[in-house]
Design a protein around this motif. Structure first.
Motif, PDB file in Angstrom:
ATOM      1  N   ARG A   1       6.156 -97.078 -49.923  1.00 25.58           N
ATOM      2  CA  ARG A   1       5.930 -95.663 -49.606  1.00 25.58           C
ATOM      3  C   ARG A   1       6.178 -95.379 -48.125  1.00 25.58           C
ATOM      4  N   LEU A   2       6.025 -96.403 -47.285  1.00 25.97           N
ATOM      5  CA  LEU A   2       6.216 -96.193 -45.847  1.00 25.97           C
ATOM      6  C   LEU A   2       7.662 -96.360 -45.396  1.00 25.97           C
ATOM      7  N   LEU A   3       8.466 -97.077 -46.168  1.00 30.74           N
ATOM      8  CA  LEU A   3       9.836 -97.347 -45.740  1.00 30.74           C
ATOM      9  C   LEU A   3      10.641 -96.078 -45.429  1.00 30.74           C
ATOM     10  N   PRO A   4      10.593 -95.048 -46.293  1.00 27.97           N
ATOM     11  CA  PRO A   4      11.351 -93.833 -45.949  1.00 27.97           C
ATOM     12  C   PRO A   4      10.893 -93.211 -44.639  1.00 27.97           C
ATOM     13  N   ILE A   5       9.576 -93.281 -44.360  1.00 29.29           N
ATOM     14  CA  ILE A   5       9.050 -92.708 -43.120  1.00 29.29           C
ATOM     15  C   ILE A   5       9.547 -93.503 -41.919  1.00 29.29           C
ATOM     16  N   ALA A   6       9.445 -94.840 -41.996  1.00 29.80           N
ATOM     17  CA  ALA A   6       9.860 -95.686 -40.876  1.00 29.80           C
ATOM     18  C   ALA A   6      11.349 -95.550 -40.602  1.00 29.80           C
ATOM     19  N   ASP A   7      12.159 -95.538 -41.661  1.00 30.58           N
ATOM     20  CA  ASP A   7      13.600 -95.417 -41.461  1.00 30.58           C
ATOM     21  C   ASP A   7      13.976 -94.038 -40.921  1.00 30.58           C
ATOM     22  N   ALA A   8      13.271 -92.995 -41.373  1.00 29.00           N
ATOM     23  CA  ALA A   8      13.548 -91.648 -40.859  1.00 29.00           C
ATOM     24  C   ALA A   8      13.173 -91.545 -39.382  1.00 29.00           C
ATOM     25  N   GLN A   9      12.038 -92.133 -39.012  1.00 33.28           N
ATOM     26  CA  GLN A   9      11.644 -92.129 -37.597  1.00 33.28           C
ATOM     27  C   GLN A   9      12.662 -92.887 -36.743  1.00 33.28           C
ATOM     28  N   ARG A  10      13.132 -93.989 -37.272  1.00 29.66           N
ATOM     29  CA  ARG A  10      14.108 -94.801 -36.542  1.00 29.66           C
ATOM     30  C   ARG A  10      15.407 -94.034 -36.334  1.00 29.66           C
ATOM     31  N   ASP A  11      15.844 -93.332 -37.370  1.00 27.38           N
ATOM     32  CA  ASP A  11      17.054 -92.514 -37.251  1.00 27.38           C
ATOM     33  C   ASP A  11      16.872 -91.417 -36.201  1.00 27.38           C
ATOM     34  N   LEU A  12      15.690 -90.790 -36.225  1.00 22.44           N
ATOM     35  CA  LEU A  12      15.425 -89.704 -35.286  1.00 22.44           C
ATOM     36  C   LEU A  12      15.478 -90.209 -33.844  1.00 22.44           C
ATOM     37  N   VAL A  13      14.769 -91.319 -33.572  1.00 25.47           N
ATOM     38  CA  VAL A  13      14.759 -91.853 -32.205  1.00 25.47           C
ATOM     39  C   VAL A  13      16.165 -92.286 -31.796  1.00 25.47           C
ATOM     40  N   GLY A  14      16.910 -92.886 -32.728  1.00 28.40           N
ATOM     41  CA  GLY A  14      18.281 -93.287 -32.425  1.00 28.40           C
ATOM     42  C   GLY A  14      19.158 -92.104 -32.072  1.00 28.40           C
ATOM     43  N   ARG A  15      19.016 -91.004 -32.836  1.00 31.32           N
ATOM     44  CA  ARG A  15      19.817 -89.802 -32.545  1.00 31.32           C
ATOM     45  C   ARG A  15      19.462 -89.229 -31.183  1.00 31.32           C
ATOM     46  N   LEU A  16      18.174 -89.220 -30.863  1.00 32.43           N
ATOM     47  CA  LEU A  16      17.753 -88.671 -29.567  1.00 32.43           C
ATOM     48  C   LEU A  16      18.296 -89.506 -28.411  1.00 32.43           C
ATOM     49  N   LEU A  17      18.290 -90.823 -28.562  1.00 31.96           N
ATOM     50  CA  LEU A  17      18.839 -91.682 -27.517  1.00 31.96           C
ATOM     51  C   LEU A  17      20.348 -91.490 -27.365  1.00 31.96           C
TER      52      LEU A  17
END
Length: 543
Positions: free
Chosen positions: A266-282
Motif C-alpha cells: 500500500r505504501l509503494l505507490p506513495i513512495a514512488d510518487a514522492q520520489r518522482d516528485l522530488v526528482g522532477r523538482l531537482l
C-alpha cells in the motif's frame, strides 16, 4: 430481501444453497469472491456482509467459528445472533466495528471497505475509516492472485525504471496513470471528511499525485500553508521554497511510520510518487545551494524508503535501482554517513539473495566510508549488517565481535551527527536483529534466550518484526528438535503474515518450514501445513 437463517431456516437454507451452487460455477470460471458477491447482489437486495458470506457458501455458524478461531483472545468474540445483527445493519441494532470488519474481511478474502456500503462508511470517524481502508486480504483469494498474475506483463521492470530525462527523474508505476476506481475511492473519502470544497479539491489533487487514498493520512500532518506550497510545486505553478521542502521531508518521515501498519504494497505507490516528485523538482528548478542539498537529502531518503519497500515485496531489481540512486545522491552531497548506510542496505539485499561475495564488497565499501563518518549510530548500524553477512559466510567469531560492537555503540548517548532514520538503533533492537546471526551460527541456547527477550520488547506497533522473531524462534526450536513448539511458533508467524504484505516474511516462513521437512509426517507439522494453506500461505518448500 434480507434472509435470516435462524428466523426462517427453510427459506434461508434454500437461498444459501442456491448461492453456493452459483458461486461454485462462477469460481470455476475464475471469478474472484468479490466478483461473485457483485453477481449475487444483482438478484439479492442484501448487505455486502451477507452477500460475501453467500459468495463463500458459508452458514452463519461456520463464519462465527472461523471468526473466533482468528481471535482466540476473545477481544472481538462473535455469536450467531450478533452476526445476523451486523448483516442487517442499519436495520439491525449493531454497526460492525473496524476490528470486526478486519477479521471478516480475512475470512471472506476481501477488503473491509467492500463489506460496508458507502452510506455506512460515511458514518465512521476519520481514524476508523483509516483502519477500514487498511484491511485488505484479497491476496488470500487464489482467483484474485491468478487475475493479478495475468495482468503482470503490463507492468514490467522496464516500464518501472524508464527514465523521463536526466537523473534523477524516473517514471514509476505510481504516476503512469490512476485507475478510475482510485479516483472514485479518493472522492468518497474526501467527501466524507472534508466540508470545505476548495480544500477538498486541493487535497484531491495532492493525494492523486502522491499515491491515492493512503496519501490522505500523510497529508493530515501538513499545515494549510504547506499543503498550498506543495500543491503549487506538484502543479508546477510555484517555485520551490523552504516550506515546500519541509512538507516533502514531513511526508517521507511519516511514510516510514506507516510501514508497519499499512505494509509495503500500500505504501509503494506513495513512495514512488514522492520520489518522482522530488526528482522532477531537482531536474526542473533553479535552486539555492542550501535548498538543493535539502532536496538531494530528501531524494536520498525517499530512495531509501522505496528501496526498502521494494525489497520487502522481493522486487530485488527495483530495490537495488533505488538504493543505487541513493548512492548517487549521497555522492553529490559528499556525505560519508549516507554512503555507508546505503552500502549496508545493498549488502543486506545481496546477503538475503545468497550473493555473499557481493555482500562482502558492499561491507568493505561501507567500512571505507565509515572512517569519515561522525555518526556513532551509523557505526553501530554498519556493524550489525557486517555481523549478518559474516554469519552467512560462516565467520562466527568475527560476526559475534561485530554484534558486540554494535550493541555497545547503540547504548551511547545520541549526538547531532546521528541521522533521524537511525531512530531504531537502540540496544534492545540491536539485540533483536542479532537473532539472525545466532540462529545462522546455530548458537541455539543463546538464540532462544535472546528470542524470548525480543518478544517481550516488541509491542503491538512492530507487527512485521514480531513475525520475523517468531520465524527465527521456530528455526531455533527446529535446531533443538522441539518440533511441536517450532510448528506452533511458525503457525503464529503465519497469522502475522496474513496481516502484513511483507513477501520477505512469507519467504522466511517458507524457508523455516523447509527445515522441518525431515519431520513432514509429524502430526504437528501436518497441522502447521494445514493452517498455512487455510491462511493462504502455501507451505511450498523453496529450493
Amino acid at each position: 430481501m434480507t434472509i435470516v437463517e435462524g428466523a426462517d431456516m427453510t427459506e434461508g437454507h434454500r437461498v444459501l444453497l442456491t448461492c453456493r451452487k452459483r458461486s461454485e460455477a462462477l469460481r470455476a470460471k475464475g471469478f474472484t469472491y468479490d466478483q461473485v458477491a457483485d453477481v449475487l447482489g444483482l438478484d439479492l437486495d442484501d448487505s455486502p456482509l451477507l452477500l460475501h458470506r453467500y459468495a463463500h457458501g458459508l452458514t452463519a455458524a461456520q463464519v462465527v467459528a472461523a471468526f473466533n478461531d482468528l481471535d482466540p483472545a476473545g477481544t472481538a468474540s462473535m455469536r450467531t445472533a450478533r452476526l445476523y445483527d451486523l448483516e442487517g445493519w442499519p436495520e439491525g441494532r449493531r454497526r460492525p466495528s473496524p476490528r470486526v470488519l478486519d477479521l471478516l474481511a480475512r475470512i471472506y478474502q476481501t477488503t473491509a471497505r467492500r463489506l460496508v456500503t458507502d452510506q455506512t462508511y460515511s458514518t465512521y470517524g476519520s481514524y476508523e475509516r483509516e483502519l477500514i481502508d487498511a484491511a485488505d486480504y484479497r491476496h488470500l483469494d487464489p482467483c484474485q492472485r491468478i487475475r493479478l498474475r495475468a495482468a503482470m506483463p503490463e507492468i514490467s521492470h522496464a516500464s518501472m525504471e524508464s527514465t523521463a530525462g536526466a537523473w534523477p527523474v524516473r517514471t514509476s508505476v505510481a504516476t503512469s496513470g490512476v485507475r478510475p476506481g482510485d479516483c472514485a475511492a479518493l472522492f468518497r473519502a474526501l467527501t466524507a471528511e472534508e466540508a470545505d470544497v476548495k480544500r477538498r479539491e486541493l487535497l484531491f489533487d495532492l493525494a492523486l499525485a502522491l499515491g491515492g487514498v493512503p496519501a490522505l493520512r500523510l497529508l493530515r500532518h501538513l499545515t494549510a500553508d504547506e499543503e498550498v506550497r506543495l500543491a503549487q510545486a506538484v502543479q508546477g505553478s510555484g517555485r520551490v521554497d523552504a516550506q515546500t521542502v519541509t512538507a516533502i521531508e514531513k511526508l517521507i518521515a511519516h511514510c516510514w511510520q506507516l510501514d508497519e501498519s499499512l505494509g509495503p504494497r500500500r505504501l509503494l505507490p506513495i513512495a514512488d510518487a514522492q520520489r518522482d516528485l522530488v526528482g522532477r523538482l531537482l531536474h526542473r528548478e533553479s535552486l539555492t545551494p542550501v535548498l538543493r542539498d535539502r532536496l538531494l537529502r530528501a531524494y536520498w531518503a525517499v530512495s531509501h524508503l522505496g528501496g526498502w519497500l521494494h525489497y520487502d515485496v522481493l522486487d530485488y531489481a527495483g530495490a537495488v535501482s533505488r538504493y543505487e540512486d541513493g548512492l548517487q545522491a549521497a555522492h553529490q552531497l559528499e556525505d560519508a554517513t549516507l554512503l555507508a548506510h546505503m552500502h549496508g542496505l545493498l549488502a543486506d539485499i545481496a546477503c538475503f539473495q545468497g550473493q555473499r561475495s557481493k555482500a562482502l564488497d558492499h561491507i568493505f565499501a561501507a567500512q571505507g566510508w565509515l572512517k569519515s563518518s561522525a555518526s556513532p549510530l551509523q557505526h553501530a548500524a554498519s556493524a550489525l549488517v557486517r555481523a549478518r553477512v559474516l554469519a552467512d559466510v560462516g565467520n562466527g567469531d568475527a560476526s559475534l565481535q561485530a554484534l558486540d560492537r554494535a550493541y555497545g555503540i547503540a547504548g551511547r548517548p545520541r549526538n547531532e551527527a546521528d541521522p533521524a532514520h537511525l531512530y531504531w538503533c537502540t540496544p534492545a533492537l540491536i539485540q533483536r536483529h542479532s537473532l539472525y546471526c545466532l540462529v545462522t551460527l546455530k548458537r541455539t541456547a543463546e538464540a532462544v534466550k535472546a528470542l524470548e527477550l525480543a518478544l517481550a520488547v516488541l509491542d503491538g506497533s512492530f507487527v512485521r518484526e514480531r513475525g520475523f522473531v517468531l520465524v527465527e524462534y521456530g528455526s531455533a526450536l527446529t535446531q533443538k528438535r522441539e518440533i511441536a513448539e517450532a510448528a506452533r511458533q511458525l503457525g503464529d508467524a503465519a497469522m502475522i503474515a496474513t496481516q502484513h504484505s511483507s513477501a520477505r516474511l512469507v519467504h522466511s516462513l517458507r524457508t523455516a518450514r523447509r527445515d522441518l521437512q525431515p519431520w513432514a509426517t509429524n502430526t504437528y507439522v501436518r497441522d502447521l501445513d494445514e493452517k498455512l494453506r487455510a491462511l493462504g500461505v502455501t507451505p511450498g518448500i523453496p529450493a
